[in-house]
Scaffold this active site. Sequence first.
Site, PDB file in Angstrom:
ATOM      1  CG  HIS A   2       2.136 -11.087  -1.428  1.00 60.78           C
ATOM      2  ND1 HIS A   2       2.647 -12.033  -0.565  1.00 60.78           N
ATOM      3  CD2 HIS A   2       3.065 -10.101  -1.479  1.00 60.78           C
ATOM      4  CE1 HIS A   2       3.818 -11.630  -0.114  1.00 60.78           C
ATOM      5  NE2 HIS A   2       4.106 -10.462  -0.663  1.00 60.78           N
ATOM      6  CG  HIS A  26       4.911  -6.437  -3.980  1.00 61.08           C
ATOM      7  ND1 HIS A  26       4.996  -5.747  -2.790  1.00 61.08           N
ATOM      8  CD2 HIS A  26       5.270  -7.712  -3.691  1.00 61.08           C
ATOM      9  CE1 HIS A  26       5.404  -6.578  -1.830  1.00 61.08           C
ATOM     10  NE2 HIS A  26       5.583  -7.762  -2.348  1.00 61.08           N
TER      11      HIS A  26
HETATM   12  P1  5GP Z   1       6.909  -9.666   0.545  1.00 66.98           P
HETATM   13  O1  5GP Z   1       8.256  -9.172   0.953  1.00 66.98           O
HETATM   14  O2  5GP Z   1       6.475 -10.891   1.327  1.00 66.98           O
HETATM   15  O3  5GP Z   1       6.777  -9.855  -0.939  1.00 66.98           O
HETATM   16  O4  5GP Z   1       5.925  -8.484   0.863  1.00 66.98           O
HETATM   17  C1  5GP Z   1       5.083  -8.449   1.958  1.00 66.98           C
HETATM   18  C2  5GP Z   1       4.426  -7.086   1.961  1.00 66.98           C
HETATM   19  O5  5GP Z   1       3.330  -7.116   2.824  1.00 66.98           O
HETATM   20  C3  5GP Z   1       5.366  -5.967   2.425  1.00 66.98           C
HETATM   21  O6  5GP Z   1       5.511  -5.005   1.374  1.00 66.98           O
HETATM   22  C4  5GP Z   1       4.658  -5.400   3.644  1.00 66.98           C
HETATM   23  O7  5GP Z   1       4.749  -3.998   3.735  1.00 66.98           O
HETATM   24  C5  5GP Z   1       3.226  -5.871   3.466  1.00 66.98           C
HETATM   25  N1  5GP Z   1       2.514  -6.102   4.702  1.00 66.98           N
HETATM   26  C6  5GP Z   1       2.946  -6.848   5.758  1.00 66.98           C
HETATM   27  N2  5GP Z   1       2.012  -6.866   6.721  1.00 66.98           N
HETATM   28  C7  5GP Z   1       0.977  -6.104   6.278  1.00 66.98           C
HETATM   29  C8  5GP Z   1      -0.283  -5.754   6.846  1.00 66.98           C
HETATM   30  O8  5GP Z   1      -0.657  -6.141   7.953  1.00 66.98           O
HETATM   31  N3  5GP Z   1      -1.101  -4.976   6.077  1.00 66.98           N
HETATM   32  C9  5GP Z   1      -0.734  -4.547   4.837  1.00 66.98           C
HETATM   33  N4  5GP Z   1      -1.620  -3.780   4.178  1.00 66.98           N
HETATM   34  N5  5GP Z   1       0.444  -4.861   4.281  1.00 66.98           N
HETATM   35  C10 5GP Z   1       1.288  -5.638   4.991  1.00 66.98           C
END
Ligand code: 5GP
Length: 139
Positions: free
Chosen positions: A101, A103
């Site tokens: 994903h 951001h």
């Molecule tokens: P990563 O650190 O893997 O790049 O980012 C994962 C992101 O997913 C985090 O910013 C976290 O806040 C978001 N996230 C995790 N679980 C959920 C969820 O159930 N719903 C939403 N909308 N965001 C989520």
Amino acid sequence: MSQSECIFCRIVRGEIPCAKLYETGTVLAFLDIAPVRPGHALVIPKAHHATILDLDPGLGADLVTAFRTVGAALMAATGATGFNLGLNCNASAGQLVFHAHWHLIPRVEGDGLHLWPSGAYASMDEMNALAESIRARIA
Ligand code: 5GP
Ligand code: ZN
């Protein structure tokens, strides 16, 4: 993690609610639940791929369209004048959810968020040797 347990696959399937922003046959965007800034959005391919290294390059155009469309809309909606687009690949880079994903983080001048700290090479030779080492692994 299996696709049945993956939190983003569950969001794609509608089993967990999300604040949806954009959806096509291949891509979904929704607000991050723990935003760096209000409007912080996530853009995901609907198909499960653990990291960008597993992703089908054929999704590139769909993803770029999503980045442009959602990025412009979130700037307009939040008053931001720019945004950062970032992806964490693997745990060492901060990846928590192993469904690839991106951001999208809205920004304004002087908002105090510093991405990223600058470093330095000891010499141009060191930099060029590293570039050569990387190129050798691309070829
Ligand atoms: P990563 O650190 O893997 O790049 O980012 C994962 C992101 O997913 C985090 O910013 C976290 O806040 C978001 N996230 C995790 N679980 C959920 C969820 O159930 N719903 C939403 N909308 N965001 C989520
Ligand atoms: Zn998934």
